[in-house]
Design a protein around this motif. Structure first.
Motif, PDB file in Angstrom:
ATOM      1  N   ASN A 175       0.611  -1.499  -0.072  1.00 26.63           N
ATOM      2  CA  ASN A 175       0.293   0.072   0.174  1.00 26.63           C
ATOM      3  C   ASN A 175       0.848   1.600   0.233  1.00 26.63           C
ATOM      4  O   ASN A 175       0.634   2.431  -0.368  1.00 26.63           O
ATOM      5  CB  ASN A 175      -1.266   0.016   1.139  1.00 26.63           C
ATOM      6  CG  ASN A 175      -2.029  -0.853   1.017  1.00 26.63           C
ATOM      7  OD1 ASN A 175      -2.904  -1.008   0.091  1.00 26.63           O
ATOM      8  ND2 ASN A 175      -2.504  -1.414   1.926  1.00 26.63           N
ATOM      9  N   ASN A 223       3.032   3.491  -4.631  1.00 26.73           N
ATOM     10  CA  ASN A 223       3.031   3.976  -6.160  1.00 26.73           C
ATOM     11  C   ASN A 223       3.393   3.637  -7.447  1.00 26.73           C
ATOM     12  O   ASN A 223       4.552   4.579  -7.159  1.00 26.73           O
ATOM     13  CB  ASN A 223       2.604   5.434  -5.641  1.00 26.73           C
ATOM     14  CG  ASN A 223       1.787   5.588  -6.634  1.00 26.73           C
ATOM     15  OD1 ASN A 223       1.768   5.659  -7.679  1.00 26.73           O
ATOM     16  ND2 ASN A 223       0.738   6.808  -6.445  1.00 26.73           N
ATOM     17  N   ARG A 253       3.020   3.903 -10.261  1.00 31.76           N
ATOM     18  CA  ARG A 253       2.849   5.218 -11.452  1.00 31.76           C
ATOM     19  C   ARG A 253       3.770   6.699 -10.778  1.00 31.76           C
ATOM     20  O   ARG A 253       4.480   6.708 -11.472  1.00 31.76           O
ATOM     21  CB  ARG A 253       1.166   5.695 -11.181  1.00 31.76           C
ATOM     22  CG  ARG A 253       1.183   6.956 -12.233  1.00 31.76           C
ATOM     23  CD  ARG A 253      -0.491   6.886 -12.524  1.00 31.76           C
ATOM     24  NE  ARG A 253      -0.603   7.292 -11.110  1.00 31.76           N
ATOM     25  CZ  ARG A 253      -0.654   9.095 -10.992  1.00 31.76           C
ATOM     26  NH1 ARG A 253       0.057   9.512 -11.849  1.00 31.76           N
ATOM     27  NH2 ARG A 253      -1.348   9.249  -9.692  1.00 31.76           N
ATOM     28  N   THR A 254       3.739   6.630  -9.479  1.00 30.06           N
ATOM     29  CA  THR A 254       4.297   8.435  -9.264  1.00 30.06           C
ATOM     30  C   THR A 254       6.471   8.246  -9.124  1.00 30.06           C
ATOM     31  O   THR A 254       6.357   9.016  -8.710  1.00 30.06           O
ATOM     32  CB  THR A 254       3.869   8.907  -8.284  1.00 30.06           C
ATOM     33  OG1 THR A 254       3.833   8.342  -7.134  1.00 30.06           O
ATOM     34  CG2 THR A 254       2.171   9.356  -7.995  1.00 30.06           C
ATOM     35  N   ASP A 291       6.405   6.786  -6.031  1.00 32.56           N
ATOM     36  CA  ASP A 291       6.829   7.331  -4.657  1.00 32.56           C
ATOM     37  C   ASP A 291       6.354   5.994  -3.545  1.00 32.56           C
ATOM     38  O   ASP A 291       5.871   5.518  -3.586  1.00 32.56           O
ATOM     39  CB  ASP A 291       5.672   8.455  -3.948  1.00 32.56           C
ATOM     40  CG  ASP A 291       6.235   9.938  -4.982  1.00 32.56           C
ATOM     41  OD1 ASP A 291       6.797   9.523  -5.591  1.00 32.56           O
ATOM     42  OD2 ASP A 291       5.069  10.150  -5.225  1.00 32.56           O
ATOM     43  N   ARG A 333       6.012   5.675   1.082  1.00 31.23           N
ATOM     44  CA  ARG A 333       5.922   6.369   1.719  1.00 31.23           C
ATOM     45  C   ARG A 333       5.975   5.347   3.396  1.00 31.23           C
ATOM     46  O   ARG A 333       6.474   4.585   3.217  1.00 31.23           O
ATOM     47  CB  ARG A 333       3.935   6.766   2.070  1.00 31.23           C
ATOM     48  CG  ARG A 333       3.156   7.351   1.369  1.00 31.23           C
ATOM     49  CD  ARG A 333       2.057   7.632   1.337  1.00 31.23           C
ATOM     50  NE  ARG A 333       1.030   5.799   1.840  1.00 31.23           N
ATOM     51  CZ  ARG A 333       0.895   5.857   2.791  1.00 31.23           C
ATOM     52  NH1 ARG A 333       0.509   6.510   4.486  1.00 31.23           N
ATOM     53  NH2 ARG A 333       0.157   4.345   3.150  1.00 31.23           N
ATOM     54  N   ASN A 358      -2.624  -6.110  -0.638  1.00 30.52           N
ATOM     55  CA  ASN A 358      -1.708  -5.220  -0.988  1.00 30.52           C
ATOM     56  C   ASN A 358      -1.787  -4.729   0.803  1.00 30.52           C
ATOM     57  O   ASN A 358      -0.678  -3.900   1.012  1.00 30.52           O
ATOM     58  CB  ASN A 358      -2.194  -4.006  -0.609  1.00 30.52           C
ATOM     59  CG  ASN A 358      -2.608  -3.958  -3.088  1.00 30.52           C
ATOM     60  OD1 ASN A 358      -1.643  -4.551  -3.691  1.00 30.52           O
ATOM     61  ND2 ASN A 358      -3.403  -3.003  -3.425  1.00 30.52           N
TER      62      ASN A 358
END
Length: 360
Positions: free
Chosen positions: A209, A212, A214-215, A217, A219, A268
């Motif tokens: 989770n 990302n 796509r970006t 990134d 967390r 996820n």
């Protein structure tokens, strides 16, 4: 109240029994009173003072239990665990049975001398002193004592301590380390540590989770407490962040995700390195040591035996030597700019070059 005649001196004396600072039963005598009445009056006042102290006093061990109970709702479980272990080992054996209001400046200074004798690192000695000082500060807040005696004592340290060198892998060293890794998951794990600068406990807590694709990134908002085996809702220093994942590991992470997605029950919430549980710290530590030994046994040029945390230092070294400034690095690590400059100042080549130009 009894008083006693000193036949040799022709005076009177009082004999008083009470518990000392450690709760030990002792007897003291006060001599030289001219009359029996004066000796009895002295004894009466002294006993009243002792009883008053005993009603208000608590031993340090009991105070520390109250202090930990207070801290439980204000501090991470890992910190509570560390406080408890340190107190039990370093403070309780020397001061635990002493009444808090009997702990004076000389007693603290004697305690500090005992700490120095053990030859601990200055960082660990400071932790010991901090726990004691904080515990006594708590007793002031609870009106058990008027002042914290530790407020009038400076911390002690070993001025002859040799600071340990910070170890790290250059990209060349890391390539050598990776060359002997035979497990694909281990290879990706160490690459992720090296190219993101995450702490091992942060890496353990990452789920799909958090990533990302796509970006690109990732967390970082939680931490795995390896002592209590629980996920905490913040990082070690409370600084949550989002970091960029380099392409050199992103593609492999995506391939790992596709592989995991074929497993029944996968979702996820699963950990990137682990399944429904984080990969154990010991597993990573043992694998790291095994690969270092394997490389050094196979090659004449050896690579240093670094700690898991040194992969984080290695990341900083790479960034600093490729133009990243302290501000950029602080955001990526989750530290303050000042902390980065203080800890990693020797890793910034532009500062050394500036000094060379200045001095000629």
């Amino acid at each position: 109240m009894p008083a006693y005649k000193d036949t040799k001196r022709g005076t009177w004396f009082a004999s008083i029994s009470y518990s000392d600072a450690f709760g030990k039963y002792v007897t003291t005598k006060k001599r030289g009173f001219q009359t029996k009445k004066l000796a009895q009056e002295y004894e009466r006042i002294a006993l009243l003072e002792i009883q008053q102290v005993k009603r208000q006093s608590v031993i340090l061990d009991d105070l520390f239990k109250m202090y930990l109970e207070y801290k439980k709702d204000r501090t991470k479980p890992r910190t509570i665990y560390n406080y408890q272990m340190l107190y039990n080992k370093q403070i309780s054996p020397l001061l635990g049975k002493m009444y808090v209001d009997k702990i004076t400046i000389p007693i603290i200074e004697a305690f500090q001398k005992e700490v120095l004798k053990q030859g601990y690192s200055n960082a660990y000695s400071e932790k010991i002193q901090t726990v004691l000082k904080s515990t006594l500060r708590f007793s002031v807040r609870k009106l058990m004592i008027d002042k914290n005696p530790f407020d009038y004592v400076d911390y002690v340290k070993n001025h002859n301590e040799v600071k340990k060198e910070m170890l790290f892998y250059t990209p060349e060293d890391f390539e050598k380390f990776c060359s002997v890794i035979t497990n694909d998951l281990h290879l990706l794990l160490f690459q992720t540590m090296y190219w993101t600068g995450m702490r091992i406990s942060e890496l353990q807590a990452r789920t799909w989770n958090d990533l990302n694709f796509r970006t690109r990134d990732l967390r970082i908002h939680s931490n795995f407490d390896n002592k209590n085996r629980v996920i905490t809702n913040s990082t070690k220093n409370g600084e949550n962040r989002i970091i960029y994942v380099p392409s050199k590991i992103l593609d492999d992470l995506q391939a790992l995700y596709k592989e995991c997605d074929t497993v029944a029950g996968f979702n996820n919430n699963f950990y990137i390195f682990g399944t429904n549980k984080p990969i154990p710290h010991k597993t990573v530590e043992n694998a790291k040591n095994r690969y270092i030994v394997a490389y050094n046994n196979m090659h004449e040029d050896s690579i240093p035996k670094i700690r898991l945390h040194d992969f984080r230092h290695s990341h900083v070294s790479y960034l600093a030597n490729n133009g990243a400034d302290a501000w950029d690095i602080s955001e990526r690590l989750g530290h303050s700019k000042e902390m980065v400059e203080k800890t990693y100042s020797h890793m910034f080549p532009e500062k050394r070059n500036k000094m060379k130009k200045l001095l000629g």
